[in-house]
Design an enzyme around this catalytic site. Structure first.
Site, short mmCIF file in Angstrom:
data_model
loop_
_atom_site.label_atom_id
_atom_site.label_comp_id
_atom_site.label_asym_id
_atom_site.label_seq_id
_atom_site.Cartn_x
_atom_site.Cartn_y
_atom_site.Cartn_z
N GLU A 1 43.47 51.28 65.08
CA GLU A 1 42.87 50.20 65.86
C GLU A 1 41.62 50.66 66.61
O GLU A 1 40.73 49.86 66.89
CB GLU A 1 43.90 49.67 66.87
CG GLU A 1 44.37 48.29 66.53
CD GLU A 1 45.42 47.74 67.48
OE1 GLU A 1 45.40 48.02 68.69
OE2 GLU A 1 46.30 47.01 66.98
N HIS B 1 58.38 65.58 48.06
CA HIS B 1 59.00 65.15 46.81
C HIS B 1 58.64 63.70 46.47
O HIS B 1 59.33 63.06 45.69
CB HIS B 1 60.52 65.34 46.89
CG HIS B 1 60.90 66.78 47.07
ND1 HIS B 1 61.45 67.54 46.08
CD2 HIS B 1 60.76 67.62 48.13
CE1 HIS B 1 61.65 68.77 46.52
NE2 HIS B 1 61.24 68.84 47.76
N LYS C 1 45.64 35.90 63.10
CA LYS C 1 46.29 35.00 64.06
C LYS C 1 45.61 33.65 64.08
O LYS C 1 46.27 32.61 64.15
CB LYS C 1 46.22 35.60 65.47
CG LYS C 1 47.04 36.86 65.67
CD LYS C 1 47.05 37.21 67.17
CE LYS C 1 47.46 38.63 67.43
NZ LYS C 1 47.25 39.00 68.85
#
Lengths: 420, 420
Positions: A275, A296, A410
């Site tokens: 951010e 792995h 948003k």
């Protein structure tokens, strides 16, 4: 204090190159104190380990003691910076007392349902954490759990709700005032991702039985140590190294730990750096891995894939527990050469072997090493990365303290939801 | 069947470009059946949903029934491909019966200690999963838990150990034979990351009460549907799209889900793609995110950061649970416009809003949409990605079925450990 080791960058960037970054790092560091610098309204975290509100701190400790005394479960409601720091501390350090459940950090009905079941038949409290009170995920979760709390306790529910929010404005502050909920402050000059050492992080952390005075103490030590304005400062070295790596095309930083319970350090770091730096078409992509687990899975890619990544490895010698490898009569697995050795010894050799292998493969590592993980060390770690991130963002040439891109989804969502 | 939607790539790659990939995809698909192609010894997974060992399958079901009847805990021991598939299924789908604990996938003493406490005073069994038996992490964990099992059950411990390993050779196979443990086969022609539909994945999955016949059925449907050799095949479209994106500099693929319990799909995919494609200095870096959670951490970066990533979003309409948003008398949070609406509606709007925002920002999305997540859908999903990965690796020009880089750290580690 943590030890920074840049020796595994050899062959990719040199000590001379790092030293040559000093003027840039110095200027960027100074910007944190410059009222004309971008984001200068949001640097309250820089001096927070010393300049925090002592009265509020005492109230946090008192509220935590009450929760620990009268609750078997604390439902902590928040998203992003309003849960990542607290959750990190509560996973990394040993805790006791009430179970602390995080909700409001997704739109998953399953997640809500799980915690609804947890509080059934229990004594419990809520800490709702939201600067505005208007963020959808925590607001919905708060509706659901406030309803349940009122059904269970009637008017006494108001004594079990703790609101961490704006000091004066917003939907949650109004609700807290009109219902008499004890409230704590999300400081105006501390952004969510830098807020773990404010009430945002401290109340849930203290409810878990962690000594928050020690946490602040560790952060304060770091604040004093890392204010040093030359290349002997580990923060300066780290900041110089990661910016040099980025300029060489290392566009992914893989934060690695060797202990599964430290995985939330990676989550916290992803928000902190992502951010702060991910804007204006720039920034290192923050990813995380757990070793040796992910050796792995991602190991092949790290060793031999596209050469656009580096690692920042947080290695802790004493993780609070060790186990001796048992002797086996049949030695069917040929591991008797390790019998009696502590598992931490094998882990240390895996760590050393991995550093060397990845350096050979062109995936260099920054190493942060801690003797042990305790509350002071975690306070120091939080501050180390916050300061590194703030300075680094200024070197990158962005405002490290805004997050304009978070609004985009948003805005679309509210339009689709038909918000009046 | 899942629906693939490439409309959110508009403006970055076109349908014409995708269609033009057909000859390349066709040739790569054919390589999976070409004995001269790289990795042709490891394509047993291609026909596995049909050509599996039916007698062994019945033994797996019988062993799982016994474990469910006589054990409160199953300790599953394995790392990488020997745990990721099973753990994914057990987290994604509803389960019942014994608690299934995974160990041997790290070198953390804390992780072992936690599971040691879980089995105390309980009836339990072990499924140890390792092709060779020589991998350090699971071998150490198996020593620890085999010891405990023998202490608790004496000679009867041998009836509670299930070994999934090589059909004929290796340390674990020898141990299993000499101690009379029931054993299952890691097929020679199926690599770890493609092994979820072999005994490797199936025994722990069945022990969790999941209908593995249905899982294989879903995978078989996918096998038949996705063998179609033209661009109407969603596998072909996905493979074409991700390779075009990579060639345009989109070097990170972010696998996104909207349900926290699906996070292990991302972990499984990271191994599948990372190990298959990350070699010879090539390959898309596989990362994962949980939305909307990580929209409040990685969201800023995705929206506005360096433009080197794309998303592959797995969106499920029915996640098995929903909650109505409560009405609030005081409407302090201004959310009453959503009162009575299911939370899944808000999630759907967040999903749509995010797709649009990220497309606008230059972070395009591939969308895989499923009506619901059930055992057949998961079988299909596993196969969809396995096939996509195999074909995609051949387009990239690597051997998708080896993992030479995984040995590098082990070699160093063994030298440091002083292995004889």
């Amino acid at each position: 204090m943590l030890k920074l080791d840049l020796s595994k960058l050899e062959g990719v960037i040199s000590q001379d190159q790092i030293n040559a970054m000093a003027p840039e790092v110095e200027a960027a560091h100074a910007k944190l104190y410059d009222p004309a610098a971008p984001g200068s309204d949001f640097v309250g975290w820089v001096r927070l380990p010393e300049d925090y509100d002592k009265d509020e701190f005492a109230r946090i400790q008192k509220a935590a003691a009450k929760i620990r005394q009268d609750s078997q479960v604390l439902v902590a409601i928040g998203i992003g910076g309003s849960y990542l720091g607290a959750r990190t501390a509560l996973e990394v350090l040993p805790i006791d007392g009430p179970e602390i459940c995080f909700v409001g950090c997704s739109l998953s009905p399953n997640e809500l349902q799980k915690v609804i079941k947890k509080v059934e038949g229990k004594d419990w409290s809520i800490n709702v954490i939201s600067k505005s009170g208007g963020t959808t995920e925590p607001a919905v979760a708060f509706r659901v759990f406030r309803d349940l709390l009122v059904k269970q306790y009637g008017e006494d529910a108001d004594k079990r709700i703790y609101a961490t929010t704006d000091k004066a404005r917003g939907a949650l502050k109004s609700l807290a005032d009109s219902n008499g909920w004890e409230s704590f402050v999300v400081p105006d000059d501390v952004g969510g991702r830098f807020s773990v050492l404010s009430a945002v992080g401290l109340l849930p952390i203290a409810a878990g039985g962690i000594d928050i005075a020690e946490l602040m103490g560790g952060a304060r030590d770091a604040m004093n140590a890392y204010d040093k304005r030359d290349m002997s400062n580990p923060v300066w070295q780290y900041v110089a190294a990661r910016n040099l790596l980025y300029r060489q095309g290392k566009k992914i930083e893989l934060f690695c730990t060797y202990e599964p319970s430290y995985s939330f350090i990676g989550e916290w770091l992803k928000q902190l750096f992502g951010e702060s730096e991910g804007k204006d078409g720039k920034g290192i992509f923050p990813a995380s891995a757990q070793f040796t687990t992910d050796l792995h899975s991602l190991g092949q890619y790290i060793q031999d894939g596209e050469r656009h990544l580096f690692e920042t490895v947080i290695y802790v010698d004493d993780t609070g527990c060790d186990i001796a490898i048992p002797y086996s009569d049949d030695n069917g697995d040929n591991l008797n050469y390790l019998a009696g050795k502590p598992l931490s010894f094998v882990r240390e050799m895996a760590f050393q072997g991995t550093l060397a292998a990845h350096q050979d493969g062109g995936a260099p590592s920054v190493v942060l090493r801690l003797d042990k993980m305790d509350v002071r060390a975690l306070g120091e770690l939080f501050y180390f990365f916050e300061l590194s991130c703030g300075i680094s963002g200024h070197i990158l040439g962005v405002n490290p303290f805004n997050q304009p891109g978070v609004e985009a989804y948003k805005k679309n969502m509210f339009a689709l939801l038909g918000r009046p």
